[in-house]
Design a protein around this motif. Structure first.
Motif, PDB file in Angstrom:
ATOM      1  N   ALA A 144       0.822  -1.216   0.000  1.00  0.00           N
ATOM      2  CA  ALA A 144       0.000   0.000   0.000  1.00  0.00           C
ATOM      3  C   ALA A 144       0.854   1.264   0.000  1.00  0.00           C
ATOM      4  O   ALA A 144       0.407   2.326  -0.458  1.00  0.00           O
ATOM      5  N   SER A 145       2.076   1.164   0.508  1.00  0.00           N
ATOM      6  CA  SER A 145       2.947   2.342   0.591  1.00  0.00           C
ATOM      7  C   SER A 145       3.651   2.643  -0.731  1.00  0.00           C
ATOM      8  O   SER A 145       4.302   3.681  -0.859  1.00  0.00           O
ATOM      9  N   LYS A 146       3.528   1.751  -1.718  1.00  0.00           N
ATOM     10  CA  LYS A 146       4.210   1.925  -3.004  1.00  0.00           C
ATOM     11  C   LYS A 146       3.182   2.299  -4.069  1.00  0.00           C
ATOM     12  O   LYS A 146       2.337   1.499  -4.444  1.00  0.00           O
ATOM     13  N   ASP A 147       3.274   3.532  -4.558  1.00  0.00           N
ATOM     14  CA  ASP A 147       2.276   4.052  -5.490  1.00  0.00           C
ATOM     15  C   ASP A 147       2.171   3.230  -6.764  1.00  0.00           C
ATOM     16  O   ASP A 147       1.092   3.106  -7.349  1.00  0.00           O
ATOM     17  N   ALA A 148       3.292   2.682  -7.237  1.00  0.00           N
ATOM     18  CA  ALA A 148       3.290   1.991  -8.527  1.00  0.00           C
ATOM     19  C   ALA A 148       2.756   0.566  -8.447  1.00  0.00           C
ATOM     20  O   ALA A 148       2.500  -0.059  -9.469  1.00  0.00           O
ATOM     21  N   SER A 150      -0.035  -2.322  -7.151  1.00  0.00           N
ATOM     22  CA  SER A 150      -1.429  -2.520  -6.748  1.00  0.00           C
ATOM     23  C   SER A 150      -1.633  -3.947  -6.259  1.00  0.00           C
ATOM     24  O   SER A 150      -1.126  -4.895  -6.876  1.00  0.00           O
ATOM     25  N   ASN A 178       2.988  -4.346 -10.840  1.00  0.00           N
ATOM     26  CA  ASN A 178       3.383  -3.013 -11.281  1.00  0.00           C
ATOM     27  C   ASN A 178       3.507  -3.075 -12.800  1.00  0.00           C
ATOM     28  O   ASN A 178       4.472  -3.632 -13.317  1.00  0.00           O
ATOM     29  N   ASN A 180       4.437  -1.056 -14.932  1.00  0.00           N
ATOM     30  CA  ASN A 180       5.656  -0.459 -15.462  1.00  0.00           C
ATOM     31  C   ASN A 180       6.759  -1.500 -15.649  1.00  0.00           C
ATOM     32  O   ASN A 180       7.603  -1.375 -16.546  1.00  0.00           O
TER      33      ASN A 180
END
Length: 366
Positions: A144-148, A150, A178, A180
């Motif tokens: 949850a703390s990593k924006d990239a 889910s 992720n 990306n």
């Protein structure tokens, strides 16, 4: 169709839509996740690590020729990978259901386990120091703390087993991704979409110890014949290690900098000892801030060690190549000063430790 086969749909992942969300292109590629604990639980009772490949998955994708393909993991692959014995009847039943789901109107392909397991089962396992529930919560908070990243879904295999009157030690699967990082791998070979998003299995083994298991990204890349993606795989390796252990130093980071392998030449042209500077490793700072490598070390499997110079800093996006032979150090070139080769041509492991002696980056080849 899934429900008619006595299965429950768990999640649907539209890889192409996820790619588009980060400005990348990918042909139609969708993963279906589904299962039946009456069938899956006995496999996990036989070998708990099977939980990383359950529930079942089916990948539907359009290839470059416009053909629609359906891919799924053959039950033989699960049995061989996780050393499952005594479940032949159940595995045959799974094969029949998967073949029926794939249908005959498209070209269906099963992921063949042959030739894929010579280097091990491709499951990395680290010890946990908390309960399964506490470890799952820690990992969920990290995601949850990593924006990239889910969280796609979580599957409580033990609760599902209990729902059909079966026993299973605490076993929970977390599925997250992720785009990306995952999309470039699928652009190289869409079939890897069956092993994406990433998965992490947290379970209590028969001795009462908690384990955290995840797929080795290089094993998965090799499984699908993907090459030339070392930078992406290094980032995935570091992220998975950090999430599994809860140790941010394990992802190659130092402040906002992050170290990754950008290139490797282990086999110099001609005789290695006569061409030492054709043997090298290129590192890149893929983070957002400078990376101070003072006192960091690089070592091979036999513990031959190089130490970065005091004050050597790698700026964001910058690269430095470490050559085995001799030369004059610059901001982009460093020289080990060896009189003979370091890296084995066939297989070796490169380990980078930070100034505190903690592993910051590790890469094995082939």
């Amino acid at each position: 169709m899934i429900e008619k086969k006595g299965l429950k749909s768990i999640a649907t992942v539209d890889h192409a839509a996820n790619a588009n969300s980060v400005g990348m292109d990918l042909r139609p590629t969708t993963l279906l996740v589904f299962g039946n604990p009456s069938i899956g639980t006995p496999l996990m009772q036989a070998s708990q690590s099977t939980g990383i490949d359950l529930p079942q998955k089916m990948l539907v994708y359009e290839d470059e020729g416009g053909q629609t393909n359906v891919a799924y993991n053959a039950p033989e692959y699960l049995a061989e990978r996780h050393d499952i014995t005594g479940q032949n009847g159940r595995l045959e039943k799974i094969a029949t259901v998967l073949e029926a789901l794939a249908g005959g109107d498209v070209e269906s392909s099963k992921a063949d386990p042959s030739g894929l397991l010579a280097g091990g089962d491709g499951v990395v396992t680290v010890a946990g120091d908390e309960s399964v529930d506490a470890t799952v919560t820690r990992i969920e908070n990290a995601l949850a703390s990593k924006d990239a990243i889910s969280l796609v879904t979580s599957v409580d295999h033990a609760a599902n087993a209990d729902s059909v009157g079966m026993d299973l030690r605490p076993t929970t699967l977390l599925v997250f991704g992720n785009p990306n990082l995952g999309t470039p791998l699928m652009q190289a070979n869409q079939s890897i979409g069956i092993d994406l998003p990433q998965k992490m299995l947290v379970y209590e083994d028969e001795g009462g110890d908690v384990e955290v298991a995840y797929n080795d990204p290089r094993f998965i890349a090799k499984r699908h014949g993907i090459t030339g993606k070392d930078d992406v795989l290094s980032k995935i390796e570091g992220a998975l290690r950090s999430i599994a252990t809860g140790d941010s130093s394990g992802d190659g980071s130092n402040g906002e900098g992050e170290l990754a392998v950008a290139g490797l030449s282990a086999d110099a042209d001609g005789t290695d000892a006569n061409n030492l500077n054709d043997e090298y490793i290129t590192y890149e700072n893929t983070g957002d801030g400078p990376l101070n490598l003072s006192g960091w070390t690089v070592a091979d499997d036999s513990d031959t060690t190089y130490t970065f110079p005091d004050g050597f800093t790698l700026e964001p996006g910058a690269r430095v190549t470490l050559y085995t032979g001799s030369g004059t150090d610059t901001d982009t070139e460093l020289y080990w000063g060896r009189a003979n080769e370091v890296w084995n041509n066939g297989a070796d492991t490169m380990t980078v430790e930070n100034a505190d002696g903690e592993i910051a980056l590790q890469r094995s080849y082939p």
